[in-house]
Design an enzyme around this catalytic site. Structure first.
Site, short mmCIF file in Angstrom:
data_model
loop_
_atom_site.label_atom_id
_atom_site.label_comp_id
_atom_site.label_asym_id
_atom_site.label_seq_id
_atom_site.Cartn_x
_atom_site.Cartn_y
_atom_site.Cartn_z
N TRP A 158 3.66 1.77 7.67
CA TRP A 158 3.78 1.54 9.11
C TRP A 158 2.88 2.54 9.86
O TRP A 158 3.25 3.71 10.02
CB TRP A 158 5.23 1.67 9.58
N HIS A 172 8.71 -1.26 14.05
CA HIS A 172 9.42 -2.49 13.66
C HIS A 172 10.78 -2.51 14.35
O HIS A 172 11.30 -1.47 14.76
CB HIS A 172 9.56 -2.61 12.14
N ARG A 198 1.68 -0.96 16.33
CA ARG A 198 1.11 -0.38 15.10
C ARG A 198 -0.27 0.17 15.40
O ARG A 198 -1.10 -0.52 16.03
CB ARG A 198 1.02 -1.43 13.99
N GLN A 212 8.55 -8.75 16.95
CA GLN A 212 9.29 -9.08 15.73
C GLN A 212 10.68 -9.57 16.13
O GLN A 212 11.17 -9.26 17.21
CB GLN A 212 9.48 -7.83 14.86
N VAL A 255 15.99 -2.26 1.88
CA VAL A 255 16.65 -3.42 1.25
C VAL A 255 16.50 -3.35 -0.27
O VAL A 255 15.53 -2.81 -0.79
CB VAL A 255 16.05 -4.76 1.78
N ALA A 309 19.15 -8.41 5.69
CA ALA A 309 18.36 -8.15 6.89
C ALA A 309 17.00 -8.79 6.72
O ALA A 309 16.54 -9.02 5.60
CB ALA A 309 18.21 -6.64 7.10
C1 FA5 Z 1 8.62 -4.78 8.52
O1 FA5 Z 1 8.24 -4.40 9.63
C2 FA5 Z 1 10.07 -4.67 8.11
N1 FA5 Z 1 10.78 -3.91 9.07
C3 FA5 Z 1 10.63 -6.09 7.98
C4 FA5 Z 1 11.96 -6.10 7.26
C5 FA5 Z 1 13.14 -6.05 7.99
C6 FA5 Z 1 12.02 -6.16 5.87
C7 FA5 Z 1 14.36 -6.07 7.38
C8 FA5 Z 1 13.23 -6.18 5.24
C9 FA5 Z 1 14.40 -6.16 5.98
P1 FA5 Z 1 6.31 -5.74 7.84
O2 FA5 Z 1 5.53 -4.49 8.10
O3 FA5 Z 1 5.88 -6.55 6.68
O4 FA5 Z 1 7.87 -5.40 7.62
O5 FA5 Z 1 6.28 -6.64 9.16
C10 FA5 Z 1 7.05 -7.79 9.25
C11 FA5 Z 1 6.27 -8.91 9.94
O6 FA5 Z 1 5.77 -8.43 11.19
C12 FA5 Z 1 5.03 -9.35 9.17
O7 FA5 Z 1 5.36 -10.29 8.20
C13 FA5 Z 1 4.20 -9.96 10.28
O8 FA5 Z 1 4.63 -11.26 10.58
C14 FA5 Z 1 4.53 -9.07 11.45
N2 FA5 Z 1 3.47 -8.05 11.64
C15 FA5 Z 1 3.34 -6.88 11.03
N3 FA5 Z 1 2.27 -6.20 11.49
C16 FA5 Z 1 1.69 -6.97 12.41
C17 FA5 Z 1 0.54 -6.84 13.26
N4 FA5 Z 1 -0.21 -5.74 13.28
N5 FA5 Z 1 0.25 -7.85 14.11
C18 FA5 Z 1 1.03 -8.96 14.13
N6 FA5 Z 1 2.13 -9.15 13.37
C19 FA5 Z 1 2.46 -8.18 12.51
#
Ligand code: FA5
Length: 342
Positions: A158, A172, A198, A212, A255, A309
């Site tokens: 992240w 997130h 981010r 999100q 998780v 989650a």
């Molecule tokens: C997370 O942020 C975890 N908190 C998700 C999670 C929650 C996992 C609960 C398990 C249990 P991740 O970094 O993969 O995971 O981001 C999740 C989603 O946010 C991605 O699949 C994507 O759809 C979206 N996302 C992430 N970064 C970006 C970005 N820079 N721009 C647009 N969408 C994004």
């Protein structure tokens, strides 16, 4: 002297009669009539010189008193009229701040807002409560409380914006997990739609600011299949078509087991196309069974309760639903883009 006394008395009586009548609405006319050059009072003032010398002083005082009395009455009536007019205009222009706003007849909601509302509707119909995240939060809520201690290598996943005083622009919506889990007793069903940030280079699929939707579900005997069923139900309602979901293992510290959910490609219905890179599947979100450490930190006994989650990016779903090929269009401010989403 008697003549002057009688005359001034008459003048004041006449003024009172005028005030009672409609004349009061023309103060200027009254002023001319009672204090002007041709007024009775002016005539009396000119007449002083014809009075006996020893009475002139008292007559002068009498006429002055009369003049002051006329001025005071006119002043008073002027104030009353002004107050009455002000009251009338306040009543006429009164704004009732409790009345509902007027819905604009032109314009339309931003696609993110529109589909955010749709998603909230779907989840609330399934019994989820809605929480809004803090957009700026602390290290404990964004990382530590969900099993990502300081120096944990997973923090690199992240890219974080920090404020000068060590706060975080949430990376997130998992930043709300501990707050929700520690403030309620199971069964807990909550979704957290919100803005995330981010510190990463932007491209067609990545923005520095995006949305999100987090979900948490904790109760006795909650299983992995409950999670798959919940998410499939949401996606079918969102895309308004039948959808298959597929789970692929992946690592998130909060998780266990954790993974990614992929949907059968909504554009080619799983046949294979450019968007799904001919695989027929689209990876769309992170999810998993909530780690026992996360439950313990929130004061929930992992031997009694289990839960799942998830967190997905809303923009990426909207892109799929509407065939949008660049995430940067959402915040481009180009009105022609927004107008397409009537
Ligand atoms: C997370 O942020 C975890 N908190 C998700 C999670 C929650 C996992 C609960 C398990 C249990 P991740 O970094 O993969 O995971 O981001 C999740 C989603 O946010 C991605 O699949 C994507 O759809 C979206 N996302 C992430 N970064 C970006 C970005 N820079 N721009 C647009 N969408 C994004």
């Amino acid at each position: 002297m008697i003549k002057f006394e009688e005359k001034t008395k008459q003048i004041l009586q006449e003024l009172d009669a005028d005030i009672k009548s409609d004349n009061i609405y023309n103060i200027e006319n009254l002023r001319i009539k009672y204090l002007g050059r041709k007024s009775e009072l002016s005539k009396l003032l000119k007449d002083i010189k014809n009075a006996p010398k020893e009475k002139r002083k008292n007559i002068g005082l009498l006429l002055n008193r009369t003049k002051n009395a006329i001025q005071t009455k006119l002043e008073k009536i002027k104030e009353e009229i002004e107050k009455e007019e002000l009251d009338k205009s306040i009543k006429k222009d009164k704004i009732d701040i409790t009345e509902p706003g007027i819905r604009p007849t032109k314009g339309n909601l931003h696609p993110i807002t529109k589909l955010l509302y749709k998603s909230i509707d779907i989840f609330t119909n399934m019994g989820f409560e809605v929480y809004e995240p803090y957009q700026i939060d602390d290290d404990y809520n964004n990382f530590e409380s969900i099993n990502i201690p300081k120096e944990h290598p997973a923090r690199d996943a992240w890219d974080t914006f920090w404020t000068e005083d060590g706060q975080i622009l949430i990376t997130h919506t998992s930043s709300m997990q501990n707050r929700i889990l520690s403030s309620k007793t199971p069964p807990i069903r909550a979704v957290v739609p919100g803005r995330c940030f981010r510190n990463e280079a932007t491209d067609a699929r990545h923005e520095h600011t995006f949305h999100q939707i987090e979900g948490v579900y904790v109760d006795k005997q909650i299983t992995f299949t409950d999670m798959l069923g919940t998410l499939q139900t949401y996606f079918e309602a969102f895309f308004e078509k039948e959808i298959k979901v597929k789970f692929m293992p992946d690592y998130f510290p909060f998780v266990e087991p954790g993974g990614q959910i992929a949907l059968s490609c909504v554009l080619c219905n799983g046949k294979g196309c450019k968007v799904c890179k001919n695989s027929g599947w689209l990876e769309i979100l992170g999810c998993g069974m909530i780690h026992p450490n996360v439950l313990k930190e929130a004061g929930i006994d992992p031997n009694i309760y289990t839960g799942f989650a998830w967190g997905f990016g809303l923009e990426r779903l909207i892109m799929l639903k509407n065939g949008i090929d660049d995430i940067r269009l959402f915040h481009s401010g180009d009105i022609r883009f927004i107008k397409q989403f009537k």
